[in-house]
Design a protein around this motif. Structure first.
Motif, PDB file in Angstrom:
ATOM      1  N   LYS A  94      76.182 -85.583 -18.883  1.00 23.16           N
ATOM      2  CA  LYS A  94      77.179 -85.988 -17.888  1.00 23.16           C
ATOM      3  C   LYS A  94      78.536 -85.565 -18.430  1.00 23.16           C
ATOM      4  N   ILE A  95      79.287 -84.839 -17.655  1.00 27.54           N
ATOM      5  CA  ILE A  95      80.603 -84.402 -18.112  1.00 27.54           C
ATOM      6  C   ILE A  95      81.629 -84.901 -17.094  1.00 27.54           C
ATOM      7  N   SER A  96      82.528 -85.733 -17.566  1.00 24.43           N
ATOM      8  CA  SER A  96      83.509 -86.333 -16.647  1.00 24.43           C
ATOM      9  C   SER A  96      84.576 -85.314 -16.267  1.00 24.43           C
ATOM     10  N   ASP A  97      85.245 -85.599 -15.151  1.00 24.26           N
ATOM     11  CA  ASP A  97      86.328 -84.719 -14.679  1.00 24.26           C
ATOM     12  C   ASP A  97      87.414 -84.571 -15.731  1.00 24.26           C
ATOM     13  N   GLY A  98      87.883 -83.373 -15.917  1.00 22.69           N
ATOM     14  CA  GLY A  98      88.995 -83.113 -16.826  1.00 22.69           C
ATOM     15  C   GLY A  98      88.621 -83.084 -18.302  1.00 22.69           C
ATOM     16  N   LYS A  99      87.337 -83.250 -18.604  1.00 23.11           N
ATOM     17  CA  LYS A  99      86.895 -83.229 -20.003  1.00 23.11           C
ATOM     18  C   LYS A  99      86.377 -81.850 -20.387  1.00 23.11           C
ATOM     19  N   SER A 100      86.501 -81.544 -21.664  1.00 13.69           N
ATOM     20  CA  SER A 100      85.984 -80.277 -22.165  1.00 13.69           C
ATOM     21  C   SER A 100      84.754 -80.549 -23.025  1.00 13.69           C
ATOM     22  N   SER A 154      88.405 -76.576 -31.857  1.00 19.50           N
ATOM     23  CA  SER A 154      89.620 -76.219 -31.110  1.00 19.50           C
ATOM     24  C   SER A 154      89.544 -76.606 -29.636  1.00 19.50           C
ATOM     25  N   ILE A 155      88.347 -76.518 -29.062  1.00 16.25           N
ATOM     26  CA  ILE A 155      88.231 -76.619 -27.594  1.00 16.25           C
ATOM     27  C   ILE A 155      87.761 -77.997 -27.122  1.00 16.25           C
ATOM     28  N   ALA A 156      86.881 -78.644 -27.923  1.00 15.39           N
ATOM     29  CA  ALA A 156      86.097 -79.765 -27.373  1.00 15.39           C
ATOM     30  C   ALA A 156      86.839 -81.097 -27.264  1.00 15.39           C
ATOM     31  N   ASP A 157      86.502 -81.833 -26.193  1.00 11.81           N
ATOM     32  CA  ASP A 157      86.753 -83.268 -26.150  1.00 11.81           C
ATOM     33  C   ASP A 157      85.456 -83.962 -26.568  1.00 11.81           C
ATOM     34  N   GLU A 158      84.353 -83.395 -26.039  1.00 10.69           N
ATOM     35  CA  GLU A 158      83.033 -83.958 -26.332  1.00 10.69           C
ATOM     36  C   GLU A 158      82.101 -82.837 -26.767  1.00 10.69           C
ATOM     37  N   VAL A 159      81.108 -83.209 -27.547  1.00  9.79           N
ATOM     38  CA  VAL A 159      80.174 -82.210 -28.081  1.00  9.79           C
ATOM     39  C   VAL A 159      78.745 -82.653 -27.770  1.00  9.79           C
ATOM     40  N   ALA A 160      77.883 -81.687 -27.448  1.00  9.88           N
ATOM     41  CA  ALA A 160      76.452 -81.978 -27.291  1.00  9.88           C
ATOM     42  C   ALA A 160      75.674 -80.969 -28.119  1.00  9.88           C
ATOM     43  N   LEU A 161      74.692 -81.449 -28.856  1.00 10.03           N
ATOM     44  CA  LEU A 161      73.875 -80.539 -29.663  1.00 10.03           C
ATOM     45  C   LEU A 161      72.524 -80.361 -28.989  1.00 10.03           C
ATOM     46  N   LEU A 162      72.185 -79.126 -28.687  1.00  8.27           N
ATOM     47  CA  LEU A 162      70.899 -78.813 -28.058  1.00  8.27           C
ATOM     48  C   LEU A 162      69.950 -78.273 -29.117  1.00  8.27           C
ATOM     49  N   ALA A 165      85.655 -78.443 -18.307  1.00  8.25           N
ATOM     50  CA  ALA A 165      85.220 -77.207 -18.972  1.00  8.25           C
ATOM     51  C   ALA A 165      83.902 -77.416 -19.700  1.00  8.25           C
ATOM     52  N   VAL A 166      83.040 -76.422 -19.605  1.00  8.03           N
ATOM     53  CA  VAL A 166      81.789 -76.430 -20.382  1.00  8.03           C
ATOM     54  C   VAL A 166      81.752 -75.146 -21.190  1.00  8.03           C
ATOM     55  N   THR A 167      81.656 -75.291 -22.498  1.00  4.18           N
ATOM     56  CA  THR A 167      81.622 -74.112 -23.372  1.00  4.18           C
ATOM     57  C   THR A 167      80.322 -74.137 -24.150  1.00  4.18           C
ATOM     58  N   ILE A 168      79.677 -72.985 -24.269  1.00  6.22           N
ATOM     59  CA  ILE A 168      78.535 -72.939 -25.196  1.00  6.22           C
ATOM     60  C   ILE A 168      78.905 -72.015 -26.339  1.00  6.22           C
ATOM     61  N   THR A 169      78.609 -72.465 -27.528  1.00  2.90           N
ATOM     62  CA  THR A 169      78.985 -71.681 -28.703  1.00  2.90           C
ATOM     63  C   THR A 169      78.182 -72.143 -29.908  1.00  2.90           C
ATOM     64  N   HIS A 170      78.172 -71.323 -30.959  1.00  3.90           N
ATOM     65  CA  HIS A 170      77.667 -71.852 -32.241  1.00  3.90           C
ATOM     66  C   HIS A 170      78.745 -71.702 -33.307  1.00  3.90           C
ATOM     67  N   GLY A 208      78.524 -86.820 -28.103  1.00  7.36           N
ATOM     68  CA  GLY A 208      79.575 -87.779 -28.406  1.00  7.36           C
ATOM     69  C   GLY A 208      80.928 -87.105 -28.490  1.00  7.36           C
ATOM     70  N   PRO A 209      81.994 -87.890 -28.715  1.00  2.00           N
ATOM     71  CA  PRO A 209      83.335 -87.299 -28.808  1.00  2.00           C
ATOM     72  C   PRO A 209      83.487 -86.439 -30.054  1.00  2.00           C
ATOM     73  N   LEU A 210      84.396 -85.494 -29.982  1.00  2.00           N
ATOM     74  CA  LEU A 210      84.609 -84.561 -31.096  1.00  2.00           C
ATOM     75  C   LEU A 210      84.915 -85.314 -32.402  1.00  2.00           C
ATOM     76  N   LYS A 211      85.711 -86.385 -32.273  1.00  6.19           N
ATOM     77  CA  LYS A 211      86.131 -87.104 -33.491  1.00  6.19           C
ATOM     78  C   LYS A 211      84.955 -87.714 -34.256  1.00  6.19           C
ATOM     79  N   ASN A 212      83.811 -87.871 -33.565  1.00  2.00           N
ATOM     80  CA  ASN A 212      82.661 -88.513 -34.221  1.00  2.00           C
ATOM     81  C   ASN A 212      81.710 -87.528 -34.909  1.00  2.00           C
ATOM     82  N   ILE A 213      81.936 -86.251 -34.736  1.00  2.00           N
ATOM     83  CA  ILE A 213      80.886 -85.329 -35.225  1.00  2.00           C
ATOM     84  C   ILE A 213      80.754 -85.356 -36.757  1.00  2.00           C
TER      85      ILE A 213
END
Lengths: 258, 248
Positions: free
Chosen positions: B23-29, B202-210, B190-195, B219-224
């Motif tokens: 789930k990605i909220s409005d305005g989140k990266s 630099s880009i994320a508000d939230e991160v998901a690991l697949l 924004a949705v970015t895929i990268t490794h 979770g949020p970037l600050k928690n990674i």
């Protein structure tokens, strides 16, 4: 034995799948043909690529074919004291058969390959996906303008090729075979009927459709990588050439068998 | 809002996605990370409606991009492809203004050109590049042009596919900063895929690991860096030891 049967069965299924894909592709072209938006810039660019830039190839091929035909018919006709048929046979042969078929084959070599390579490269570099994300239907933007342009341009090329072919026969007939200029021209025109010319132009339109559809079809189903683009290009030219020759037989049968 | 529910996708015998939920909220990266071959691009293609999922649902602002309303959903998105995917038969400005020159949003050529140049300037390219062809530009410049095309119609959602792949570290960081600036400035989702972890930070508000077809951590970037998730820790450290198998 079982392995052979399995392989035959697999090949048959692949053939059915291929034909099915082609039919669906043609159906998608038809459904996109008359529905806006129309990409006029892409259409005019295709007219230039397919029609105008193919003129030298078709012209040179037709000229030499007309000349060779005149020599052959003269040599053959001499066996029956029928050398005077050269102008009429050259004209009828060029306009009915050689003009459309050779023109079609030359355009197939030049245009089907270029369409397949261009669209195939767009496919493997995600440009086709980019079109979709830009709310543009790839069939409408890439395929429809090329098909319409080819259907309109190839008959014109055939018409020009026919004229240059007859001219080739005239040049050889009057310079190498001692025909009188005026008599050659009169015999060329007198024995030629309107239907001879029209049937050749209709063949040209059908061949144009085959060339563009084959180029676009193999380009759009191109798999990843340079090898995929090469394969698509080769398949487009081979299939367009074979289909042109097959279609030529059936059209000739339909037009002239009675 | 972007919602992905129980997304499954297989290619022949290979089950790439095995029930992805996001789930990605409005305005989140959101940045989706994961090792190569784990299906990050497949998720993105399902989100764009380029690949039809076997099972599950994707909603972009409430619209399924795999439904008949696909074009309504696509009209509100921008996409930066990994290789740029610029149309090499068109000059740069026509690439950027493609939507304004074709289709429903068609406007006059002069207006379209003006918008294109404005967007090119926004991504740091001078007016003089407008009439160049993509093949005449460097990789970094092509990425900028692709970025200008992605933001040209001021979309609500932007997707970035490996935005820094193939760029030198300096140019990669320039592109990362540019993406972050644009996302914040335009307020887009924004949705970015990268490794590339530099991009993530630099880009994320939230991160998901697949990994292995499912989201292993989000979770949020600050928690990674505080996470105790073994997959995430191995991915961040780049270690060969851990639950993510490596080939040698």
């Amino acid at each position: 034995m079982i392995r052979l049967t399995a392989r035959t069965g697999r090949l048959f299924l692949e053939l059915c799948s291929f034909v099915g894909e082609l039919i669906i592709f043609c159906f998608r072209i038809l459904t996109n043909l008359l529905v806006p938006p129309f990409f006029l810039r892409a259409f005019f660019s295709s007219i230039i690529q397919i029609g105008w830039l193919s003129l030298p190839v078709v012209g040179i091929t037709s000229f030499f074919t007309g000349g060779a035909l005149a020599l052959q018919i003269y040599a053959g006709g001499a066996r029956f004291n029928a050398e005077e048929v050269v102008p009429s046979i050259v004209a009828i042969g060029m306009v009915r058969e050689l003009g459309p078929v050779l023109g079609g084959l030359m355009v197939a070599a030049r245009v089907a390959s270029s369409i397949a390579a261009e669209i195939g490269t767009m496919k493997v570099t995600e440009q086709v996906d980019a079109l979709i994300t830009l709310s543009t239907e790839p069939i409408k933007y890439l395929v429809v303008p090329r098909v319409i342009a080819a259907v309109l341009a190839v008959p014109v090329l055939v018409g020009v090729g026919d004229s240059i072919g007859v001219l080739g026969g005239y040049v050889i007939g009057t310079t190498r075979l001692d025909f009188n200029n005026a008599i050659y021209l009169i015999n060329s025109i007198n024995y030629l009927e309107f239907w001879d010319v029209l049937s050749g132009l209709i063949k040209g339109a059908v061949f144009g459709c085959i060339i563009s559809v084959m180029g676009c079809f193999f380009g759009m189903r191109c798999e990843k990588g340079a090898r995929g683009v090469g394969q698509a290009t080769k398949s487009a030219v081979v299939s367009a050439s074979v289909l042109i020759l097959a279609a030529n037989y059936f059209l000739t049968e339909a037009f002239f068998s009675s | 809002m972007i919602e992905v529910s129980d997304l499954h996708k297989s290619f022949d015998q290979n089950n790439v996605l095995k029930g992805v939920n996001l789930k990605i909220s409005d305005g989140k990266s959101m940045v989706i990370i994961g090792a190569s071959g784990q299906g990050k691009s497949v998720i993105l293609k399902c989100l764009l409606g380029l690949i039809k999922p076997d099972k599950g649902l994707v909603l972009l602002n409430g619209i399924d991009p795999n439904s008949k309303e696909k074009n309504i959903a696509l009209a509100k998105i921008g996409m930066l492809f990994q290789g740029g995917a610029l149309f090499d038969s068109l000059p740069v400005w026509q690439n950027v203004a493609f939507r304004y020159l074709n289709g429903k949003r068609k406007i006059s050529t002069s207006e379209a050109r003006k918008i294109a140049i404005d967007k090119l300037n926004r991504v740091g390219l001078k007016d003089s590049f407008a009439d160049s062809f993509p093949s005449e530009l460097s990789g970094g410049m092509q990425k900028r042009v692709a970025l200008a095309r992605a933001i040209a119609t001021e979309p609500e959602i932007i997707f970035f596919d490996e935005p820094t792949t193939g760029l030198d570290p300096i140019m990669a960081q320039v592109i990362n900063k540019l993406i972050r600036e644009l996302v914040v400035e335009m307020g887009v989702t924004a949705v970015t895929i990268t490794h590339d972890m530099q991009s993530v930070r630099s880009i994320a508000d939230e991160v998901a690991l697949l990994h292995a077809g499912t989201i292993q951590w989000t979770g949020p970037l600050k928690n990674i860096d505080k996470s105790k998730n073994k997959y995430l820790n191995q991915f961040i450290s780049g270690s060969g030891k851990g639950p993510i198998e490596t080939l040698r």
